[in-house]
Structures are given as structure tokens and as C-alpha cells.
Enzyme design. Structure first.
Site, PDB file in Angstrom:
ATOM      1  N   THR A  97       0.822  -1.350   0.291  1.00 44.37           N
ATOM      2  CA  THR A  97       0.099   0.025  -0.053  1.00 44.37           C
ATOM      3  C   THR A  97       0.849   1.278  -0.146  1.00 44.37           C
ATOM      4  OG1 THR A  97      -1.499  -1.029   1.317  1.00 44.37           O
ATOM      5  CG2 THR A  97      -1.708   1.172   1.255  1.00 44.37           C
ATOM      6  N   VAL A 103     -13.809  -6.661  -2.309  1.00 40.46           N
ATOM      7  CA  VAL A 103     -13.352  -5.267  -1.967  1.00 40.46           C
ATOM      8  C   VAL A 103     -12.584  -5.263  -0.574  1.00 40.46           C
ATOM      9  CG1 VAL A 103     -14.481  -3.027  -1.365  1.00 40.46           C
ATOM     10  CG2 VAL A 103     -15.332  -4.595  -3.145  1.00 40.46           C
TER      11      VAL A 103
HETATM   12  N1  ASP Z   1      -5.243  -2.954   3.088  1.00 43.67           N
HETATM   13  C1  ASP Z   1      -5.161  -3.620   1.718  1.00 43.67           C
HETATM   14  C2  ASP Z   1      -6.332  -4.814   1.449  1.00 43.67           C
HETATM   15  O1  ASP Z   1      -6.712  -5.412   2.404  1.00 43.67           O
HETATM   16  C3  ASP Z   1      -3.875  -4.400   1.585  1.00 43.67           C
HETATM   17  C4  ASP Z   1      -2.760  -3.443   1.722  1.00 43.67           C
HETATM   18  O2  ASP Z   1      -2.292  -2.954   2.853  1.00 43.67           O
HETATM   19  O3  ASP Z   1      -2.247  -3.208   0.571  1.00 43.67           O
HETATM   20  O4  ASP Z   1      -6.859  -4.766   0.458  1.00 43.67           O
END
Ligand code: ASP
Length: 186
Positions: free
Chosen positions: A52, A81
Site C-alpha cells: 500500500t 473489496v
Molecule cells: N489493506 C489492503 C487490503 O486489504 C492491503 C494493503 O495493505 O495493501 O486490500
């Protein structure tokens, strides 16, 4: 699914092989193997790094903003999602409290509405962002999730907390202070 959406939107498309990199291919194969042997613990170990990119900002007029971008999780199901596009889960900003951007195991950030939870703890309980962030991330951990957040409040205070081994992060202010860190001890 993404291909179909792109075609519907009239975008130029390329063959899927265009997006394959050796690092991601190896990661996918590893995850698939681990899924097969049901070693979920290892697959989702706190050592895994997430892809991310998130940011929070405060401008000179007191406007707070948050942005989060992600490719989701490796080996995710088509149509999943995550927390990132859900306002209040992985991303939230409120000029009266703070701005939050999250990374980690999205399902747990959705269940705990983490970004909004942090803002609410600041707004209603009058906690500072470090306290609020700790409470909210502890809830994620208690349910079995992992991840981290960057938070900036309306006064320009920041918190960058995580319950994984590391989180690539950086901070810059208008006085020229600039710092990047990876591990907790940095
Ligand atoms: N929070 C993101 C998801 O669960 C993963 C990430 O940290 O890139 O899609």
C-alpha cells in the site's frame, strides 16, 4: 473482472502477461502453496510487507486529507473489496479530528472501521491520536488481524503505528524536518 471493466469503460487493454513480474509471480506461487497446506499463519505472518501507498496531509488552511492506494492482497478472490475504497475503514479525514490512512489485512480494518474509529476516539473521548491509534490497532490484533496506520491531527501531530515487524514510512513538515523509517526501533 478488471479486464471486463476496462473494456466497458473503453480503455485500451494489454495482454495480462504485461503485468506479470517475477517477484509477484513467486509471491503468488508461494501463497497458493501455503494455502494448499493450510498454513495460513505463515502466509499472513507479521513479517509480510504490504504494498500500500498511503498519505495524510494538513494544509495551511487547516484542511486535512487522506489518500490510500493498494493492489489489495496477493491471491485475493476476484471481486474482493478491501478496506481501502471503504471510507472509514482504510481511509478517512475530518478537519475536526484527524486524517488516517491504513495498510494491512483489510477485512479486519473493515470489521473495526479502523480509520473512523480512530477519529471517533479523538472526537468523543478526546484522546490524542497516539492513544486512539493504539486502541484501534489493538482491536485489529485481538481479532487476529495485522497492519498499521499513519495519522495526522488538526494540530499537525502525527502517529505512525503498526503491529507488524515494520512499516515503510516517512514524515515531512513545513519547517524542513524530514524522516523515513522502516522498523519500530528506527
Ligand atoms: N489493506 C489492503 C487490503 O486489504 C492491503 C494493503 O495493505 O495493501 O486490500
Amino acid at each position: 473482472g478488471a479486464d471486463q471493466f476496462a473494456i466497458e469503460q473503453g480503455l485500451d487493454t494489454v495482454d495480462n502477461s504485461y503485468f506479470i513480474t517475477e517477484r509477484r509471480r513467486t509471491q503468488l506461487l508461494k501463497n497458493k502453496t501455503l494455502s494448499q497446506i493450510k498454513n495460513k499463519k505463515k502466509l499472513l505472518s507479521p513479517d509480510s510487507k504490504f504494498g500500500t501507498v498511503g498519505c495524510v496531509a494538513l494544509d495551511k488552511n487547516g484542511n486535512l486529507s487522506a489518500g490510500t492506494s493498494t493492489g489489495g492482497r496477493s491471491n485475493k478472490k476476484w471481486g474482493r473489496v478491501g478496506d481501502v475504497p471503504i471510507i472509514g475503514a482504510g481511509n478517512y479525514a475530518n478537519n475536526n479530528t484527524c486524517a488516517i490512512s491504513a495498510t494491512g489485512w483489510g477485512e479486519f480494518f473493515i470489521r473495526n472501521v479502523v480509520a473512523y474509529d480512530i477519529s471517533c476516539l479523538v472526537e468523543y473521548k478526546k484522546l490524542n491520536i497516539k492513544e486512539a491509534t493504539k486502541i484501534s490497532l489493538d482491536k485489529v490484533k485481538k481479532l487476529g488481524g495485522s497492519g498499521g496506520v499513519i495519522v495526522l491531527d488538526k494540530f499537525g501531530n502525527y502517529a505512525m503505528e503498526f503491529n507488524t515487524k515494520g512499516m515503510y514510512r516517512g514524515v515531512k513538515d513545513s519547517k524542513g524536518n524530514f524522516k523515513v523509517s522502516i522498523f519500530k526501533s528506527d
